[in-house]
Design a protein around this motif. Structure first.
Motif, mmCIF file in Angstrom:
data_model
loop_
_atom_site.group_PDB
_atom_site.id
_atom_site.type_symbol
_atom_site.label_atom_id
_atom_site.label_comp_id
_atom_site.label_asym_id
_atom_site.label_seq_id
_atom_site.Cartn_x
_atom_site.Cartn_y
_atom_site.Cartn_z
ATOM 1 N N ALA A 117 0.830 -1.209 0.000
ATOM 2 C CA ALA A 117 0.000 0.000 0.000
ATOM 3 C C ALA A 117 0.863 1.258 0.000
ATOM 4 N N ALA A 118 1.939 1.233 0.765
ATOM 5 C CA ALA A 118 2.828 2.398 0.813
ATOM 6 C C ALA A 118 3.478 2.644 -0.541
ATOM 7 N N GLY A 119 3.847 1.563 -1.225
ATOM 8 C CA GLY A 119 4.485 1.717 -2.524
ATOM 9 C C GLY A 119 3.541 2.176 -3.611
ATOM 10 N N ILE A 120 2.311 1.656 -3.600
ATOM 11 C CA ILE A 120 1.350 1.967 -4.662
ATOM 12 C C ILE A 120 0.621 3.279 -4.405
ATOM 13 N N GLY A 121 0.400 3.612 -3.135
ATOM 14 C CA GLY A 121 -0.429 4.765 -2.800
ATOM 15 C C GLY A 121 0.047 6.074 -3.391
ATOM 16 N N SER A 122 1.291 6.415 -3.139
ATOM 17 C CA SER A 122 1.804 7.695 -3.623
ATOM 18 C C SER A 122 1.887 7.732 -5.136
ATOM 19 N N ALA A 123 2.313 6.619 -5.749
ATOM 20 C CA ALA A 123 2.402 6.559 -7.208
ATOM 21 C C ALA A 123 1.013 6.664 -7.842
ATOM 22 N N GLY A 124 0.038 5.991 -7.217
ATOM 23 C CA GLY A 124 -1.324 6.028 -7.748
ATOM 24 C C GLY A 124 -1.925 7.423 -7.677
ATOM 25 N N LEU A 125 -1.689 8.134 -6.566
ATOM 26 C CA LEU A 125 -2.206 9.493 -6.424
ATOM 27 C C LEU A 125 -1.575 10.414 -7.457
ATOM 28 N N ALA A 126 -0.258 10.299 -7.638
ATOM 29 C CA ALA A 126 0.431 11.144 -8.619
ATOM 30 C C ALA A 126 -0.099 10.876 -10.028
ATOM 31 N N PHE A 127 -0.308 9.597 -10.345
ATOM 32 C CA PHE A 127 -0.817 9.252 -11.678
ATOM 33 C C PHE A 127 -2.209 9.826 -11.891
ATOM 34 N N LEU A 129 -3.561 12.517 -10.483
ATOM 35 C CA LEU A 129 -3.492 13.968 -10.640
ATOM 36 C C LEU A 129 -3.019 14.345 -12.043
ATOM 37 N N VAL A 130 -2.033 13.608 -12.556
ATOM 38 C CA VAL A 130 -1.537 13.884 -13.906
ATOM 39 C C VAL A 130 -2.600 13.544 -14.950
ATOM 40 N N ALA A 131 -3.266 12.390 -14.790
ATOM 41 C CA ALA A 131 -4.286 11.972 -15.749
ATOM 42 C C ALA A 131 -5.439 12.959 -15.786
ATOM 43 N N ARG A 132 -5.847 13.439 -14.622
ATOM 44 C CA ARG A 132 -6.954 14.405 -14.589
ATOM 45 C C ARG A 132 -6.534 15.729 -15.216
ATOM 46 N N ALA A 133 -5.339 16.198 -14.880
ATOM 47 C CA ALA A 133 -4.863 17.456 -15.441
ATOM 48 C C ALA A 133 -4.720 17.374 -16.954
ATOM 49 N N THR A 139 -13.041 13.832 -12.409
ATOM 50 C CA THR A 139 -12.689 14.168 -11.030
ATOM 51 C C THR A 139 -13.312 13.115 -10.122
ATOM 52 N N VAL A 140 -12.470 12.346 -9.459
ATOM 53 C CA VAL A 140 -12.968 11.282 -8.590
ATOM 54 C C VAL A 140 -13.305 11.873 -7.222
ATOM 55 N N VAL A 141 -14.525 11.638 -6.793
ATOM 56 C CA VAL A 141 -14.987 12.086 -5.471
ATOM 57 C C VAL A 141 -15.144 10.838 -4.613
ATOM 58 N N PRO A 142 -14.153 10.511 -3.792
ATOM 59 C CA PRO A 142 -14.211 9.266 -3.022
ATOM 60 C C PRO A 142 -15.391 9.173 -2.071
ATOM 61 N N GLU A 143 -15.873 10.321 -1.583
ATOM 62 C CA GLU A 143 -17.036 10.262 -0.701
ATOM 63 C C GLU A 143 -17.768 11.585 -0.709
ATOM 64 N N ALA A 250 -10.621 17.433 1.576
ATOM 65 C CA ALA A 250 -11.317 18.088 0.464
ATOM 66 C C ALA A 250 -11.698 19.525 0.824
ATOM 67 N N GLY A 251 -11.311 20.446 -0.026
ATOM 68 C CA GLY A 251 -11.610 21.850 0.207
ATOM 69 C C GLY A 251 -10.635 22.555 1.121
ATOM 70 N N LYS A 252 -9.674 21.792 1.690
ATOM 71 C CA LYS A 252 -8.720 22.396 2.626
ATOM 72 C C LYS A 252 -7.300 22.463 2.068
ATOM 73 N N VAL A 253 -7.060 21.718 0.978
ATOM 74 C CA VAL A 253 -5.750 21.760 0.336
ATOM 75 C C VAL A 253 -5.946 22.028 -1.154
ATOM 76 N N ASP A 254 -5.006 22.750 -1.740
ATOM 77 C CA ASP A 254 -5.162 23.173 -3.126
ATOM 78 C C ASP A 254 -4.933 22.048 -4.131
ATOM 79 N N TRP A 255 -4.107 21.050 -3.772
ATOM 80 C CA TRP A 255 -3.700 20.051 -4.748
ATOM 81 C C TRP A 255 -4.735 18.949 -4.954
ATOM 82 N N LEU A 256 -5.758 18.877 -4.082
ATOM 83 C CA LEU A 256 -6.751 17.807 -4.183
ATOM 84 C C LEU A 256 -7.955 18.291 -4.985
ATOM 85 N N PRO A 257 -8.184 17.728 -6.175
ATOM 86 C CA PRO A 257 -9.292 18.209 -7.011
ATOM 87 C C PRO A 257 -10.660 17.913 -6.380
ATOM 88 N N THR A 258 -11.553 18.855 -6.508
ATOM 89 C CA THR A 258 -12.951 18.679 -6.074
ATOM 90 C C THR A 258 -13.854 19.171 -7.200
#
Length: 259
Positions: A117-127, A129-133, A139-143, A250-258
Motif C-alpha cells: 500500500a505504501a508503494g502503490i499509494g503515492s504513485a497512484g495518487l500522482a498518476f 493527478l496527472v491523468a486528470r490534469a 474528477t474522482v470524489v471518493p465520498e 477536500a476543500g482544505k488543500v489546493d492540490w486535491l481536485p474537487t
C-alpha cells in the motif's frame, strides 16, 4: 446402473460456465456498467475532468438512519458473490485457505500489505493527478456522505468490502479457474488486470490504465506469495486512505481536485 461421472470436457464446460456466472454476478457486470458510464461521459458536453465520479454517496439525503440502512445493505449484498466463491471452493474440496484468505498468517499478511500500500499509494495518487490534469480522467470524489456519526465507520467498511470482493474474485478465484482451464500464466495475468481496469473505466482512461497496472502487480505478488490476504490488506489501506483522506482534506488543500 453404473454411476455417471463428468468427463474432462464436461468439467471444463462446467468451470467455464461457473466462472462466467460468478463474474456476471459481480465485477464482470461492473465492467459493463463502467463501460456504459464511460461512453456517457465521453459523449457529454465538456471535458472529462469537468465531470465527477462519486464512489460513496448518500442513498437518502436528509434521512441519516434510512441512509445508514441502505449503506449497510449495499455493503452486505456486495459480499454475496464472495460467499458464493467460498461455497464453490468448499465444494471443490479446497476452501478459502487454498487461496490464502484466512487467519493463519495475520502478521505476515499485514506487513506485506502495508508495504504494498505504501508503494502503490503515492504513485497512484500522482498518476491520478496527472491523468486528470491531462483531461484523461474524471474528477474522482471518493465520498460525499453527510457529516453524521456513522460516516467514517461506513467508509472503512466500504473500503474493506471493495478489497475483499476485488482481490478474492478478480485475483485468487479467477486465476485459479483460468489455471484449471489451461490458460497460460501470461494470459491469466492479462485477463485479470484488464478486467480490473475495465470496472474502473467509469473514472476515465486514467482510472482504466492505473488500475490495470495495479492489477498486474497484484497478480505477480499473488503468484509469488500464494496468498490473497496481503492484497486484501493493501487494497483496504489504499481505499481507507482515499476515502477518509478525501473526507478530511477536500476543500482544505489546493492540490486535491474537487467538483
Amino acid at each position: 446402473m453404473a454411476d455417471s461421472y463428468p468427463q474432462v470436457g464436461d468439467s471444463r464446460r462446467i468451470l467455464r460456465s461457473e466462472t462466467v456466472l460468478v463474474l456476471a454476478l459481480s465485477l464482470g457486470a461492473s465492467a459493463v456498467s463502467s463501460l456504459i458510464s464511460f461512453v456517457g461521459s465521453l459523449t457529454k458536453p465538456g471535458g472529462l475532468k469537468d465531470q465527477a465520479a462519486t464512489l460513496n454517496g448518500s442513498y437518502a439525503p436528509g434521512r441519516p438512519w434510512l441512509d445508514l440502512a441502505w449503506q449497510m445493505f449495499g455493503i452486505a449484498t456486495a459480499l454475496v458473490p464472495v460467499a458464493l466463491v467460498a461455497h464453490l471452493l468448499i465444494r471443490e474440496g479446497a476452501g478459502l485457505r487454498t487461496i490464502g484468505f484466512d487467519r493463519t498468517r495475520p502478521w505476515s499478511d499485514l506487513g506485506r500489505g502495508t508495504l504494498v500500500a505504501a508503494g502503490i499509494g503515492s504513485a497512484g495518487l500522482a498518476f491520478y493527478l496527472v491523468a486528470r490534469a491531462s483531461g484523461f480522467n474524471l474528477t474522482v470524489v471518493p465520498e460525499s456522505l453527510p457529516d453524521v456519526w456513522w460516516k467514517f465507520p461506513v467508509l472503512i467498511l466500504s473500503a474493506a468490502e471493495n478489497s475483499v470482493v476485488e482481490e478474492v474474485i478478480v485475483v485468487a478465484y479467477l486465476l485459479r479457474r483460468l489455471d484449471q482451464l489451461g490458460w497460460t500464466p501470461m494470459a491469466s495475468l492479462v485477463a485479470s488486470s484488464v478486467l480490473r481496469g475495465s470496472y474502473h473505466l467509469y473514472q476515465g482512461i486514467g482510472g482504466f490504465i492505473g488500475n490495470m497496472v495495479m492489477g498486474v502487480v497484484f497478480v505477480l505478488l499473488y503468484r509469488r506469495w500464494g496468498r490473497v490476504g496481503p492484497l486484501v490488506v493493501a487494497h483496504t489501506l489504499l481505499d481507507i486512505g482515499a476515502f477518509v483522506g478525501y473526507a478530511l482534506l477536500a476543500g482544505k488543500v489546493d492540490w486535491l481536485p474537487t467538483p
